[in-house]
Scaffold this motif. Structure first.
Motif, short mmCIF file in Angstrom:
data_model
loop_
_atom_site.label_atom_id
_atom_site.label_comp_id
_atom_site.label_asym_id
_atom_site.label_seq_id
_atom_site.Cartn_x
_atom_site.Cartn_y
_atom_site.Cartn_z
N ARG A 210 0.87 -1.18 0.00
CA ARG A 210 0.00 0.00 0.00
C ARG A 210 0.89 1.22 0.00
NH1 ARG A 210 -1.34 -0.20 6.30
NH2 ARG A 210 0.14 -1.85 6.76
N ARG A 212 0.17 4.15 1.40
CA ARG A 212 0.10 4.83 2.68
C ARG A 212 -0.62 3.96 3.69
NH1 ARG A 212 0.65 8.60 -1.08
NH2 ARG A 212 1.74 10.54 -0.55
N ASP A 215 -4.36 3.21 3.26
CA ASP A 215 -4.82 2.59 2.02
C ASP A 215 -5.11 1.10 2.22
OD1 ASP A 215 -4.37 5.02 0.85
OD2 ASP A 215 -2.50 4.44 -0.13
N ALA A 216 -5.95 0.56 1.35
CA ALA A 216 -6.25 -0.87 1.40
C ALA A 216 -5.02 -1.67 0.96
CB ALA A 216 -7.43 -1.18 0.49
N ARG A 217 -4.84 -2.83 1.58
CA ARG A 217 -3.75 -3.74 1.20
C ARG A 217 -4.09 -4.39 -0.14
NH1 ARG A 217 -4.04 -3.70 6.79
NH2 ARG A 217 -2.03 -3.85 7.91
N GLU A 218 -3.14 -4.39 -1.06
CA GLU A 218 -3.36 -4.94 -2.40
C GLU A 218 -2.16 -5.79 -2.82
OE1 GLU A 218 -6.03 -1.31 -4.31
OE2 GLU A 218 -3.88 -1.43 -4.74
N GLU A 573 3.74 12.07 3.90
CA GLU A 573 3.67 11.33 5.15
C GLU A 573 4.76 11.83 6.10
OE1 GLU A 573 1.30 7.90 5.24
OE2 GLU A 573 0.65 9.91 4.60
#
Length: 643
Positions: A210, A212, A215-218, A573
């Motif tokens: 991800r 950030r 964010d969803a894990r992909e 970030e």
């Protein structure tokens, strides 16, 4: 409003201490203390009445009853191998620096940080080392006071030349574990060391990425992982991946240990060395009247965790540390007590954000948490057994951004807290997480601004001296200086800050937020969010509401506790824990509106005078030693010439 609990709800290990104080057969103790070597130090150099120092390298061996009430909360202990007496044995490395002359009667213990000595960098102004070292005594601050100095291992997953605890492996125990890595480079193939070996190097590895934390894990095309050996995972990354992306691998691991025994190792070795009863052998030290423990960063979190889990009482119920100092821990504890623990992990806004070690309780006041519904305090267990230490908790600006330090001085709903009489809180405004004395500001590829070079050493030397006096004769230390106490209005929502547009950038740094998390699942399930606040800032962006070291009180630039990740490295970030230094213009005022140096000081002489006044003011309040003023003025950053 937060509800203050009359009867705190404690964790299993903490509850067990109430019964541990009752007379019973010793079930956790030092059974052997082997002195491996005794070595004269520093070519015989003497330190006042303390004389010369000698180094003792030793191994402490412990035996514990896995059925002990005191140890009931240690994960995996019931599955550990036992000896013929049904006890679990383990050992730890111990290093002692003992004065050969007149000792102070105080044992000063530093919890090693990843197996290293940081107290010499912070207090003795010495140089650093990547291994455990006492070779550089610096200015001898601790030795000049005649203290007996001790370190011992508590963390097992460390390399050579580091102090560690040696724990038994839980044979046949396997389970899911996860590792997170941020490579901060553009390599298509990268490797990382893992804490625990896989059951098989040929097993499948689940990997996600991800950009950030939120964010969803992909698992996009081109992303894969495999073990190249039992200690190393290789990650193949998509060609267009950002250099600061977060990668997470989940796999079936072996090599679990009862890592919570690290608390026992620390508690019992100090109990033994100070001469408490119940051990099977005799301490090599005599005349120990008081004990003071310090933890810095990771080890500051460990000190809070040790107290929270009830281990400031030994097996007999006697006190372990008379005084405790938790420096730059923020509101966090550690990921120590777990069969697949990873004590080196710590939550930041971008890295390791959702690993264990940061859940309620956060502070030293008993309360019911309106977010999680749980009750307790860091001091709940020692309150129950009458073994609470005198405690100093100190943080820098970085901890408010990266370690949710506002939860130390305010309740989760923002209510101001009043600390118990045995607790002091101190805030080093404008300082970064940690530097040795004399550090320089540096530019890094992954961060927008140059690093903040400041050290908290001057005030921490004064506070350490005050702690010794507090423990020895009851002399009260300086009053707490920490935003959020007494209902002040210094702490605010991060989004409400008005910061100067440093280097032409409109700044709105994110904060390391916190949610209730269920770590029973891998990765953890996220619940309700806490309110995390930060200090207001002045016109230069420097935090208010704390102690300003002389170089912050008379600044040559904006000293910040946060930095931002640069383009190509998860831009925007928070960047590490190094903080930022953005210098002021020497001639005309900068474009961001900050006053130029010529409008602040009457040249180098005026700057030096301002540093001198700031140091004298801190010394008058007990927050700096008179003896350190000359050094601080002499070592002040060079006043730049106008370009």
């Amino acid at each position: 409003m937060v509800k203050i609990a009359k009867r705190p709800l404690m964790a299993a290990a903490a509850v067990a201490l109430a019964s541990a104080a009752l007379p019973q057969a010793a079930s956790a103790r030092v059974v052997r203390f082997d002195v491996n070597s005794t070595t004269p130090l520093y070519d015989g150099k003497t330190f006042g009445d303390a004389g010369a120092y000698e180094r003792i390298d030793a191994t402490a061996t412990f035996a514990v009853d896995p059925k002990s009430d005191r140890l009931a909360g240690i994960d995996g202990l019931a599955e550990a191998p036992v000896n013929a007496d049904g006890e679990v044995e383990f050992s730890t490395d111990v290093v002692i620096l003992r004065p050969t002359g007149t000792a102070s009667g105080t044992l000063f213990y530093e919890v090693p940080n990843r197996g290293r000595n940081l107290s010499f960098l912070l207090l003795n102004l010495s140089g650093g080392s990547s291994s455990f070292s006492v070779d550089d005594p610096g200015d001898g601050f601790l030795m000049n006071q005649g203290h007996t100095l001790v370190w011992s291992g508590w963390q097992s997953d460390l390399g050579d030349n580091l102090l560690k605890v040696h724990l038994p492996e839980l044979e046949g125990v396997t389970g899911l574990t996860r590792e997170e890595m941020v490579f901060d480079n553009a390599d298509e193939v990268s490797t990382a060391k893992v804490t625990y070996p896989p059951v098989s190097v040929d097993e499948d590895v689940t990997i996600t990425m991800r950009a950030r934390t939120g964010d969803a894990r992909e698992t996009p095309e081109g992303l894969s992982a495999r073990f190249v050996d039992p200690a190393t995972v290789e990650v193949t990354r998509p060609k267009d991946a950002d250099g600061g992306a977060i990668y997470e691998v989940v796999y079936e691991a072996k090599g679990a240990m009862p890592s919570g025994l690290g608390f026992v190792a620390t508690s019992d070795v100090i109990s033994f060395l100070r001469g408490n009863e119940g051990h099977d052998t005799t301490s090599p030290l005599e005349g120990i009247e008081h004990t003071v423990g310090m933890g810095i960063s990771q080890s500051g979190r460990f000190m809070r965790d040790l107290i929270y889990n009830g281990f400031n009482a030994d097996e007999s119920g006697a006190k372990v540390f008379d005084g405790a100092m938790a420096h730059i821990a923020g509101s966090r504890k550690t990921f120590t007590n777990g069969r697949f623990a990873q004590a080196g992990r710590y939550s930041r806004q971008h890295e390791d954000h959702d690993f264990p070690g940061d859940q309620f309780p956060f502070t030293y006041v008993d309360m019911t948490d309106p977010v999680s519904g749980e009750s307790g305090s860091i001091l709940a267990a020692c309150d129950e057994t009458g073994t609470c230490p005198l405690l100093m908790h100190s943080d820098t600006s970085t901890e408010f951004w990266q370690a949710r330090a506002s939860l130390v001085s305010t309740a989760p709903d923002g209510t101001a807290l009043e600390m118990p009489d045995n607790v002091r809180l101190y805030f080093l405004a404008g300082a970064p997480h940690f530097n040795a004395w004399g550090a320089s500001s540096k530019e890094t590829a992954s961060c927008v601004f140059p690093t903040n070079p400041l050290s908290s050493a001057p005030t921490m030397r004064a506070l350490t001296t005050a702690m010794m006096d507090w423990v020895a004769d009851g002399t009260a230390p300086p009053a707490s200086v920490y935003p959020g106490l007494a209902g002040d209005d210094v702490l605010v929502e991060p989004a409400t800050l008005t910061l100067p547009d440093l280097e032409g950038l409109t700044l709105s740094p994110p904060v390391n937020g916190l949610n209730v998390r269920d770590h029973a699942s891998v990765p953890p399930k996220e619940g309700d969010a806490y309110t995390v606040l930060v200090p207001k800032t002045d016109a230069d962006g420097i935090a208010m509401g704390g102690i300003r070291e002389p170089y912050v009180a008379a600044p040559l630039g904006s000293y910040l506790g946060w930095n931002l990740r640069a383009e190509g490295f998860a831009a925007g970030e928070l960047c590490s824990t190094t903080g930022s230094l953005v210098p002021f213009a020497a001639g005309d005022a900068s474009a961001d509106g900050r006053k130029a140096l010529k409008d602040r000081y009457n040249g180098p002489e005026g700057y030096q005078a301002a540093v001198q006044r700031a140091a004298e003011d801190l010394a008058a309040g007990g927050l700096m030693l008179e003896a350190d003023i000359e050094r601080i003025v002499a070592d002040a950053p060079a006043y730049p010439s106008a370009q």
